[in-house]
Scaffold this motif. Structure first.
Motif, PDB file in Angstrom:
ATOM      1  N   GLN A 102     -11.998   4.048   2.131  1.00  0.00           N
ATOM      2  CA  GLN A 102     -12.577   5.118   1.638  1.00  0.00           C
ATOM      3  C   GLN A 102     -12.132   6.161   2.829  1.00  0.00           C
ATOM      4  N   ARG A 103     -11.056   6.105   3.751  1.00  0.00           N
ATOM      5  CA  ARG A 103     -10.700   6.862   4.483  1.00  0.00           C
ATOM      6  C   ARG A 103      -9.618   7.823   3.668  1.00  0.00           C
ATOM      7  N   LEU A 104      -9.137   7.282   2.588  1.00  0.00           N
ATOM      8  CA  LEU A 104      -8.201   8.087   1.728  1.00  0.00           C
ATOM      9  C   LEU A 104      -8.985   9.266   0.765  1.00  0.00           C
ATOM     10  N   VAL A 105     -10.377   8.963   0.797  1.00  0.00           N
ATOM     11  CA  VAL A 105     -10.937   9.952   0.110  1.00  0.00           C
ATOM     12  C   VAL A 105     -12.198  11.058   1.042  1.00  0.00           C
ATOM     13  N   GLY A 106     -12.341  12.173   0.657  1.00  0.00           N
ATOM     14  CA  GLY A 106     -13.472  12.979   1.320  1.00  0.00           C
ATOM     15  C   GLY A 106     -14.276  13.396   0.344  1.00  0.00           C
TER      16      GLY A 106
END
Length: 259
Positions: A84-88
């Motif tokens: 989930q760090r790959l998306v904001g």
């Protein structure tokens, strides 16, 4: 390789089929605007990609990492958080933590995730210093350095949304998603947010924007998708979709926004 890849995404809520097989790709630096009437599935796409909703079937990858491949529950919580760090995601109603000031809203998630690093104990001071520096940099980028000690209740709607954008950027996502980022704002404050998003586009930030701001979508996007009843009715460049739409549904929708 595409930064974002979505294949045959389907999602139902009970007997209501909201997404009926949505597929698209996005390359690094591209800006995709998703337009369409309320209930057409726009926000559900974002929520499925960001893992806030679990699709019924399909495939999603971000930055080469598989987010969903037709089945759920195979990952542990730590693996899911790292992906989930790959998306904001920037929400339409801000979702700031009211009990924390602006600075802490930005740094909270980054500090929690830092504790999962193998080198955290030996490098805690340096890691936290880097997080603090990143927060200062992003607050400056969105023009809110002087508000870092303020609480959400002390901010205007436009300021809250700029804090939300800065917070989403803290973890350096591969793709930044916006769900109607100006819908809760008056026209003057809307301009503030659109200016920030335009500056991110100029810096080649890969973005997906669900919006009803047609003129902005036309100006900032490299690609536009028109959703209608859970499917992509039309896809192309802003010029193709807005100036020369092929679908009658697209033509009817866009005509509502013309003077």
């Amino acid at each position: 390789m595409s930064v974002l890849e979505v294949k045959d995404l389907k999602k139902s809520f009970g007997k209501t089929e909201v997404l009926k097989g949505v597929s698209f790709t996005l390359d690094e630096g591209e800006v995709l605007s998703i337009i369409g009437s309320s209930g057409s599935g726009k926000t559900t796409i974002l929520r499925c990609i960001n893992q806030l909703e679990i699709p019924n079937s399909g495939y999603i990858s971000v930055g080469g990492e598989v987010f969903f491949d037709g089945s759920a529950g195979k990952e542990n919580a730590k693996e899911r958080r790292m992906k989930q760090r790959l998306v904001g995601l920037v929400f339409q109603d801000f979702h700031l933590f009211p009990q924390y000031n602006v600075h802490d809203n930005l740094t909270l998630a980054a500090k929690l995730l830092a504790k999962e690093r193998e080198d955290f104990k030996e490098n805690k001071k340096q890691i936290y210093a880097e997080i603090e520096a990143k927060a200062e940099e992003l607050l400056k980028k969105v023009g809110l350095s002087e508000k870092k000690e303020s609480y959400p209740c002390q901010l205007s709607g436009g300021q809250k949304q700029r804090v939300s954008i800065a917070r989403a950027l803290m973890l350096e996502p591969k793709v930044l998603f916006f769900d109607e980022p100006t819908s809760a704002l008056d026209p003057e404050l809307t301009g503030e947010i659109l200016k920030v998003i335009k500056s991110l586009a100029d810096e080649n930030m890969t973005m997906v924007i669900v919006t009803h701001e047609m003129s902005f979508a036309k100006a900032v996007s490299t690609k536009v998708i028109f959703m209608d009843d859970g499917v992509i009715a039309e896809e192309g460049t802003p010029e193709e979709v807005f100036d020369n739409p092929k679908s009658e549904r697209t033509k009817a929708f866009i005509s509502k926004f013309e003077d």
